[in-house]
Structure formats: structure tokens, C-alpha cells
Scaffold this active site. Structure first.
Site, PDB file in Angstrom:
ATOM      1  N   GLU A 159      -3.585   1.593  -7.669  1.00  6.93           N
ATOM      2  CA  GLU A 159      -3.955   2.724  -6.816  1.00  6.93           C
ATOM      3  C   GLU A 159      -2.999   3.887  -7.082  1.00  6.93           C
ATOM      4  OE1 GLU A 159      -6.412   1.374  -3.235  1.00  6.93           O
ATOM      5  OE2 GLU A 159      -4.341   1.501  -2.613  1.00  6.93           O
TER       6      GLU A 159
ATOM      7  N   HIS B 254       0.854  -1.196   0.000  1.00  7.27           N
ATOM      8  CA  HIS B 254       0.000   0.000   0.000  1.00  7.27           C
ATOM      9  C   HIS B 254       0.891   1.247   0.000  1.00  7.27           C
ATOM     10  CE1 HIS B 254      -2.877   3.021   1.235  1.00  7.27           C
ATOM     11  NE2 HIS B 254      -3.816   2.192   0.817  1.00  7.27           N
TER      12      HIS B 254
HETATM   13  C1  PEP Z   1      -6.628   3.285  -0.151  1.00  7.36           C
HETATM   14  O1  PEP Z   1      -6.027   3.854   0.772  1.00  7.36           O
HETATM   15  O2  PEP Z   1      -6.303   2.156  -0.528  1.00  7.36           O
HETATM   16  C2  PEP Z   1      -7.711   3.995  -0.792  1.00  7.36           C
HETATM   17  C3  PEP Z   1      -8.119   3.589  -1.954  1.00  7.36           C
HETATM   18  O3  PEP Z   1      -8.203   5.056  -0.066  1.00  7.36           O
HETATM   19  P1  PEP Z   1      -9.394   6.027  -0.506  1.00  7.36           P
HETATM   20  O4  PEP Z   1     -10.511   5.165  -1.045  1.00  7.36           O
HETATM   21  O5  PEP Z   1      -9.760   6.732   0.746  1.00  7.36           O
HETATM   22  O6  PEP Z   1      -8.831   6.917  -1.561  1.00  7.36           O
END
Ligand code: PEP
Length: 266
Positions: free
Chosen positions: A167, A95
Site C-alpha cells: 500500500e 497500516h
Molecule cells: C487503505 O486504507 O488501506 C486503503 C487502501 O484505502 P483506500 O482504498 O481508500 O485508498
């Protein structure tokens, strides 16, 4: 053909045991079982054990947010994948908060992925470029480096089981929180699948599940779930709000239902 959708809620360092239990209870009331939708909750390490005794396993699976790659030893403060084996199905690895705040480098992520697989826990591997890397035109290089290193100790068969969450750091609500355009997400996901195909063959690339994560909520989730290469969502902030998280699962529900109806009509 209707796809199976995976929705993961990352509660991060929020909710003590009783708050987590209350949220679980509310989600349980709101969320229906669907064979093509898998819902995973990732509470804090402290809360995993009590939640595991309360969770309805037909509705929810549990994920850890982190673990250490050694099985046991003098590593004060750490919890190993082997210790989590009976508690969780999944573990979040790589992450951006761990990469950026805790300086986890490519090799640590690689060792964690290998340790998870060795202990029969499915890795939810997070990859994604920062805003700075994006503006410098380095997105593909960053994704390439993160993916090739993270998976380098696995076989093609093992890779089929891995889940990869794209992400982009600039899209995560606790960083810049910019809403990514579905086209940009699709090109990121396609690039990831292509990387897997080049490294491990088409069978592995087809089997690997790809999620999108970055400020996803109940209003916009469908625009990502509809993408050809998107198999689900990793949700941070919105997973702490049961209306929003249940709404996200509802969206997935409606999408698989609509796809099922399309399949029947063909
Ligand atoms: C995350 O931290 O993996 C994430 C997707 O956070 P958010 O949905 O708050 O952007």
C-alpha cells in the site's frame, strides 16, 4: 492456472453497529459464493462481536483492524490478539494510518505480527513508502526494512500463512490518493516476493499472498488483479459503498472465471 483472490474491505473508523449490519446485509444480497474468491470485512473493534453473529461464514470472513501484542494485563484501552481469536480470521497490522498517526514503529509491527501468529490469526501486513520516500528513491529500502523487521520473529512455515498488502501511502485515498500505475504496483509486488525468497526461500515466497491497496475501486481493480504477483486487494474508501465493493468482488469473479475458461481450453 486460475488463482485464488482475496478481497479485504477496511471500514476504518466508520459505521456504528446498525450501519455495519445494514452494509453486511446489502453485501450478502449482492455477493455470490465462489470457491476461488475470499471476501474479508474489517469493521471497527466495537462492531466485530455483533457482526460475528450475523455474518454468513460461507461468504465472508472477519478481520480486526488492530490489536495489542500482549495477551493481557494493565494496558488500558487495548484489546489483545488472544481476545480476538474466536472472532476473526485476519488482522490488519502495520497500516500506514497506524504507522503515521499512532507512531507504530517497525518493532511494534514486528511484535504484533508475532502475537497474531501465536494466536492463530493471519496477519494482513501492510507495507509501503510515503510520497516523500518515493521521490527520494527510497522505496526499496523502505519495503526491505518494513518486511525484514515485521517477519523477523517468524519461521519460514509461518511466513507462508502471512498476507502482505503493498500500500504505497501516496496512493491511499485519505493521503494523496494518486492512482498507481499497474506497472509500478507489479514492480513493488515483485520486489516484496523477491525479499521473501531471499529471506525464507522460494517455497515461502510462492505461498505468501500479496495484495495491492490504494484507491482501488470497481473500475480499476481488474488492472491490478490481473498482475502476475497480485493475489487480491485491500480496499478502504470503496468498501463502504456496497455497489462499489460488490463490483470489486464481481470483477474478481469475472477474472477467475475467464482464467478457468483459459485453463479448460489449454
Ligand atoms: C487503505 O486504507 O488501506 C486503503 C487502501 O484505502 P483506500 O482504498 O481508500 O485508498
Amino acid at each position: 492456472m486460475s488463482k485464488r483472490i482475496l478481497i479485504v474491505g477496511n471500514w476504518k473508523m466508520h459505521l456504528n453497529a446498525s450501519q455495519a449490519s445494514l452494509l453486511l446485509h446489502r453485501l450478502h444480497e449482492r455477493i455470490k459464493i465462489h470457491r476461488n474468491i475470499e471476501v474479508v470485512l474489517a469493521p471497527s473493534m466495537l462492531v466485530l462481536q455483533p457482526l460475528s453473529t450475523q455474518v454468513d461464514r460461507r461468504k465472508f470472513r472477519l478481520a480486526a483492524q488492530n490489536a495489542y501484542y500482549k495477551d493481557e494485563g494493565a494496558f488500558t484501552g487495548e484489546v489483545s490478539f488472544s481476545m480476538l481469536q474466536d472472532l476473526v480470521h485476519y488482522v490488519i497490522i502495520g497500516h500506514s494510518e497506524r504507522r503515521l498517526h499512532f507512531h507504530e514503529d517497525l518493532e511494534v509491527v514486528r511484535d504484533k505480527v508475532a502475537s497474531a501468529v501465536r494466536n492463530s490469526i493471519t496477519p494482513l501486513l501492510c507495507v509501503g513508502e510515503t510520497g516523500q520516500e518515493r521521490h527520494a528513491g527510497e522505496t526499496k529500502q523502505v519495503l526491505h526494512d518494513q518486511i525484514t523487521t515485521a517477519l523477523s520473529n517468524l519461521t519460514a512455515d509461518e511466513i507462508e500463512e502471512v498476507v502482505i498488502a503493498y500500500e504505497p501511502v501516496w496512493a491511499i485515498s485519505t493521503f494523496e490518493g494518486e492512482i498507481a500505475k499497474p506497472d509500478d504496483v507489479e514492480s513493488g509486488l515483485k520486489f516484496i516476493r523477491k525479499q521473501i525468497a531471499e529471506l525464507y526461500g522460494n517455497k515461502a515466497a510462492k505461498a505468501v499472498r500479496l495484495l495491492y491497496g490504494g484507491s482501488v475501486d470497481d473500475q480499476i481493480v481488474r488492472s491490478y488483479l490481473e498482475l502476475e504477483d497480485c493475489d487480491g486487494a485491500l480496499v478502504g474508501g470503496a468498501s463502504l459503498n456496497y455497489h462499489k465493493f460488490a463490483g470489486i468482488v464481481d470483477s474478481a469473479y469475472r477474472l477467475v472465471q475467464a482464467q478457468g475458461e483459459d485453463d479448460a481450453g489449454q
